[in-house]
Design a protein around this motif. Structure first.
Motif, short mmCIF file in Angstrom:
data_model
loop_
_atom_site.label_atom_id
_atom_site.label_comp_id
_atom_site.label_asym_id
_atom_site.label_seq_id
_atom_site.Cartn_x
_atom_site.Cartn_y
_atom_site.Cartn_z
N ASP A 65 0.81 -1.22 0.00
CA ASP A 65 0.00 0.00 0.00
C ASP A 65 0.84 1.27 0.00
O ASP A 65 0.29 2.36 -0.08
CB ASP A 65 -0.96 0.00 1.20
CG ASP A 65 -0.22 -0.11 2.52
OD1 ASP A 65 0.60 -1.05 2.67
OD2 ASP A 65 -0.43 0.75 3.38
N LYS A 103 2.63 0.94 -4.25
CA LYS A 103 1.66 0.87 -5.36
C LYS A 103 1.05 2.24 -5.68
O LYS A 103 1.13 2.69 -6.83
CB LYS A 103 0.57 -0.16 -5.05
CG LYS A 103 1.01 -1.61 -5.29
CD LYS A 103 -0.14 -2.55 -4.98
CE LYS A 103 0.16 -3.98 -5.45
NZ LYS A 103 -0.99 -4.88 -5.13
N PRO A 104 0.47 2.92 -4.69
CA PRO A 104 -0.07 4.25 -5.03
C PRO A 104 1.00 5.25 -5.45
O PRO A 104 0.74 6.12 -6.27
CB PRO A 104 -0.78 4.72 -3.76
CG PRO A 104 -0.68 3.63 -2.78
CD PRO A 104 0.18 2.54 -3.31
N LEU A 110 -3.72 -0.52 -8.03
CA LEU A 110 -2.66 0.24 -7.39
C LEU A 110 -3.20 1.41 -6.58
O LEU A 110 -2.47 2.04 -5.83
CB LEU A 110 -1.72 0.82 -8.45
CG LEU A 110 -1.14 -0.15 -9.48
CD1 LEU A 110 -0.30 0.63 -10.49
CD2 LEU A 110 -0.31 -1.20 -8.79
#
Lengths: 864, 122
Positions: free
Chosen positions: A532, A535-536, A558
């Motif tokens: 987390d 991905k972003p 994502l």
């Protein structure tokens, strides 16, 4: 009854009474708690002010908007240990040493076994005729500041008597209150105790630049009051009188030793209660700490020695010894924005000491080093205008560290090719790094090597270093990184366990390799499966580069919370919907449509902080239906979700406003349409004001624009989130084209180089060289990347598409907008609302809310 | 019409398997919310093809949002991060890796004839 309870608690507990609850009194209590003194003593603190101890050093910040609570050192008003009782508004009138009691003004008598005097000092008011006039103040307490502020309302000019450290603080306060400000100093220079004549002259130039009238070598003869008894004029010897409405005395301090005198304790020749190395007075049952004490013949007017004495006294009462043998009088401060530092033997009193000086009247910098006769050791120094070398120089002063062969390199501006300077790493273990808490370099190194500290918070918790004024934190970071590297620990810039790179490095990897998917980047530069954090972050980088739909293909998995459903998740798992309203300009038809949609779906509505309309309480499955209505009516996504450009506020501007000098609405709309959908390391906000009245509050934004008669002024790095920051001027008097070009460059440079979730304000602060460096990059193209940055922005502008419209047109993307995949007709039963002020809000714990379903359980979702 | 008051629902379906969605429609690393009995459940397929089903209720807030969290790994542990306050949970055990006091209820999941099923809690 009370007595019985105390007896029952601890039959043999003795009584420790502390007189005074200022910074040092408070420090003494915390030091006593640290040493477990409440096991043996019932501690009673008698404070005279109406407030518990507060940070008097930061007093002036009250004028910058801090409240008394912000400054409080004991916000709860009581200590966590029930063994300490704090009494405020308690005025002590006498000490009876034979009976071991203190008497209070209300007649009460408190017995002590041990007494600690922490009564501090009072400001010295010189015996000038007329000093009892109204609106003459001292600068000592929050109440003093409140009184000054009240008096300033009816005044146009004010004066401060005393050009020392506190006097300049007071002058800044008057300046901030909008007064024409005078500083009257008897000595021939400002800050006579800290800087020499040349340093004082440079300081005076800085202070005069700020608009303060500085009167040096000036003696006050009389204070003249008007017919109402208020101060009206200050008469000076051999100079024109000053017309003023407010007067502040800041002419030094006097120890508050009257109680000690009255009970016969030994007093120093120039006042102050004489104490030994354990801070014990001539009566072994009485201690004195801080500004009331006279230690080694000195009364110290700084907080650091007071803290040190508080520790010493608490240690002595606990039965051990931590002798106080004098204090480092070094100071570094930013006075009215001017760096001033003074350390060690600043006035070259050591026999045969040599002075090296550097002065630059153009940049207004003065630096002096005092070195030993053989030029091998640093003894002290003075820095004015640029005190950046202070942190490394101060620990060297009086230490055994050998000066480099060319000691002038320590103060000369860096020359290309010269290594220059000496790092904190070379300091000896005894060197004091944090003077507030008196922590040595050795203790900090020990925290890393023996106690396993790996972060700055670890080191702070372990040693207390950096918990006072915080000025040594950069030095702590350097030492920590160095020790970790020595231990073989790589000092990691990695954003998470899957990538050994910082966000800026990942951005470059994407830019250079042209990679377009998370899987490719993970395969070539990462490990594992991602998380987390990464991905972003990578999704955001890809969006900044390519601007493709965030839910398309692999990118769908994502996205952080809000990008996940292109809306802003609220506390109960419902979403807010915010259509774009560029510049805040909206037609009546648009307003009506938003109202109709809100009514139809039963949403809570609110005007946002950014001149848009929030619709709250939408369920995931309602989002596409709401968007459809809005898109049909000509609205698009306002990007209230995601780390992206949010709003560009505007005032009404020259089209309507009688003061506006430019069309701020038109510019705000143009900018918002240009940068809409732009994804960044953090959310971005902006504003455009049509004149210097600043109705759009542009300087509170990541980038803000203020119109002038000559064009646009551009400010950057405002906002700052939890730590508010004003934006700083990047360029002025720009035409429309240049303005937009500079903003393009600024935004893309920030997007390339900032850390994950780093707002523009901390990013700008962390830039080596700060705003000057940024100006060089953006305005002068010093890195030669501006064409590239502009091309990046041009691509963004060309590829923008409305994410809401694209989503409702794509059945694949719509699949995630459901309550339950196996029961799309059933709204989530956990979502319930109650009424508040005529609208809905999420039901709280224990509230039996209604499942508020206006659009009904028969939504046709996912089957468009 | 489905009754929304959870108190009125009975547990007659105890020990039954509930169909969630066709296996082909479950993307890797994107959760889906399902109704199992009266319980909101989040179903995930991790990169290695494993199925995981946990309560969809974020234990910190009670909001029904876990299926919208980001799936990933921490070390060898397959995880989901709650979208509300980013608590990270072990998908295999439901244990929260950031706060011992939090956990997600676990459900059994399987594939029967191309359909993903979750077993109602008994």
């Amino acid at each position: 009854m009370t007595q019985w309870k105390e007896q029952a608690l601890s039959p043999d507990r003795r009584s420790l009474v502390v007189l005074g609850h200022g910074m040092v009194g408070h420090k003494f209590v915390t030091a006593a708690l640290d040493r477990g003194l409440t096991a043996e003593y019932e501690i009673t603190v008698l404070g005279e002010e109406s407030r518990p101890a507060y940070d008097r050093v930061a007093l002036s910040s009250v004028f910058a908007g801090s409240s008394a609570e912000d400054l409080s050192l004991l916000p709860d008003g009581h200590y966590p240990d029930p063994g300490v009782t704090l009494e405020l508004r308690a005025q002590v009138t006498g000490i009876d040493r034979a009976a071991r009691t203190v008497t209070l003004a209300d007649g009460r008598v408190v017995a002590y076994d041990v007494l600690v005097l922490a009564t501090g000092s009072y400001p010295f008011v010189p015996p000038v005729p007329g000093r009892e006039a109204e609106n003459c103040f001292v600068y000592r307490t929050i109440d003093d500041l409140d009184a000054i502020r009240a008096a300033a309302v009816d005044a146009s000019a004010g004066a401060v008597i005393g050009g020392g450290l506190l006097g300049l603080e007071a002058a800044n306060a008057l300046l901030n209150l909008g007064l024409t400000t005078h500083v009257v100093e008897m000595a021939p220079r400002l800050m006579p105790l800290q800087v020499d004549d040349a340093g004082g002259a440079m300081l005076a130039r800085h202070i005069r630049d700020l608009g303060v009238h500085v009167h040096l070598g000036a003696t006050t003869e009389e204070i003249v009051a008007d017919e109402r008894g208020r101060v009206a004029q200050l008469k000076l010897k051999d100079a024109e009188p000053l017309d003023i409405g407010v007067l502040v005395f800041s002419a030094g301090i006097r120890p508050r030793d009257e109680l000690a005198r009255a009970c016969g304790l030994e007093i120093g020749p120039r006042g102050g209660v004489v104490v030994d190395e354990d801070c014990r007075t001539s009566d072994p049952a009485i201690f004195a700490v801080g500004e009331v004490a006279c230690a080694q013949g000195m009364v110290y007017g700084l907080v650091a020695p007071g803290y040190s004495m508080a520790e010493t006294a608490a240690t002595a009462i606990a039965g051990e010894s931590r002798p106080f043998t004098g204090a480092d009088l070094s100071t570094k401060l930013k006075l009215m924005g001017v760096d001033v530092a003074s350390f060690g033997d600043a006035f070259a009193t050591t026999p045969d000491a040599l002075e090296l000086t550097y002065a630059d009247p153009i940049t207004r910098v003065y630096k002096k080093l005092v070195v030993s006769a053989d030029a091998t050791r640093l003894l002290g120094g003075i820095l004015v205008g640029d005190a950046s070398a202070y942190l490394t120089l101060r620990p060297m002063a009086g230490s055994d560290i050998a000066l480099p062969a060319n000691p002038e390199d320590l103060i000369l501006p860096p020359r290309s090719g010269s290594g220059g300077g000496i790092g904190p790493v070379a300091l000896p273990d005894e060197a004091t790094i944090c003077s507030c808490e008196n922590v040595s370099k050795g203790e900090i190194v020990g925290a890393v090597t023996s106690h396993g500290c790996t972060t700055i918070p670890d080191v702070k918790g372990c040693t207390k270093a950096g918990t006072g004024c915080g000025s040594c934190v950069p030095l702590l970071k350097t030492l920590l990184d160095h020790e970790l590297t020595k231990l073989g620990v790589t000092v990691s810039k990695a954003i998470c366990e899957h990538f050994a790179y910082s966000r800026a490095e990942l951005f470059d990897i994407v830019r250079v390799t042209g990679a377009r998917s998370f899987s490719d980047i993970l395969a070539s530069h990462g490990t594992g499966r991602g998380c987390d954090i990464c991905k972003p972050a990578i999704a955001s980088i890809l969006a900044s580069r390519y601007n493709e739909h965030v839910l398309e293909g692999e990118r769908g998995k994502l996205q952080d919370t809000n990008d996940h459903l292109l809306a802003n998740m609220q506390r109960n798992g419902t979403y807010s919907v915010v259509p774009r309203i560029p510049g805040g300009e909206i037609t009546p038809e648009g307003l009506i449509l938003i109202g109709e949609v809100a009514k139809e779906f039963g949403l809570y509505t609110k005007i946002t902080g950014g001149q848009r309309i929030d619709l709250f309480g939408a369920r995931a499955e309602q989002l596409p239906l709401i968007w459809q209505r809005l898109v049909d009516g000509g609205f698009e996504s306002g990007h209230a979700y995601g780390k992206s450009l949010r709003t560009i506020k505007s005032c009404v501007g020259s089209t309507w406003c009688r003061y506006g000098v430019q069309d701020s609405v038109g510019m705000a709309i143009a900018l918002e349409l240009r940068y809409r959908g732009l994804r960044a390391p953090h959310k971005l906000k902006s504003a455009v004001s049509g004149c210097a009245r600043e109705c759009a509050e542009a300087r509170g934004k990541d980038f803000g624009i203020i119109a002038t008669e000559k064009g646009w002024n551009l400010y950057v790095g405002g906002n700052g989130g939890m730590t508010p920051k004003h934006a700083i001027e990047l360029a002025r008097d720009l035409d429309d084209e240049t303005l937009i070009r500079y903003i393009d460059r600024f935004l893309m440079f920030y997007i390339r180089t900032a850390d994950r979730l780093q707002r523009t304000a901390p990013w700008l602060e962390a830039l080596d060289g700060g705003i000057e460096y940024l100006k060089a990059v953006i305005v002068e193209d010093s890195l030669g990347i501006c064409a590239d940055l502009e091309a990046d922005m041009a691509r963004h502008v060309a590829t923008y598409a409305d994410e809401w419209a694209a989503t409702i047109a794509d059945p694949e993307k719509l699949k995630r907008f459901v309550s339950f995949v196996n029961a799309p007709d059933v709204p989530d039963p956990t979502i319930t609302f109650v009424d508040e002020r005529g609208q809905i809000r999420p039901a709280g714990p224990g509230e039996s809310g209604e499942p508020h379903i206006v659009a009904g359980p028969t939504l046709k979702v996912g089957a468009v | 019409m489905t009754t929304l008051d959870t108190h009125e629902l009975t547990y007659t379906e105890v020990d039954t398997w509930v169909d969630v969605l066709p296996e082909a429609e479950l993307s890797t690393e994107i959760g889906v919310p399902a109704l199992v009995g009266n319980a909101p459940v989040a179903v995930f397929r991790t990169w290695d093809g494993e199925l995981h089903a946990v309560s969809n209720l974020d234990p910190k807030t009670g909001a029904s949002v876990i299926a919208r969290g980001i799936v990933g790994t921490r070390g060898d542990v397959p995880t989901v991060a709650s979208p509300l306050y980013k608590h990270v949970f072990d998908l295999r055990t439901g244990r929260c890796l950031d706060d011992d006091s939090l956990a997600l209820a676990r459900y059994q999941a399987r594939v029967r004839e191309g359909v993903i099923q979750v077993r109602a809690a008994g």
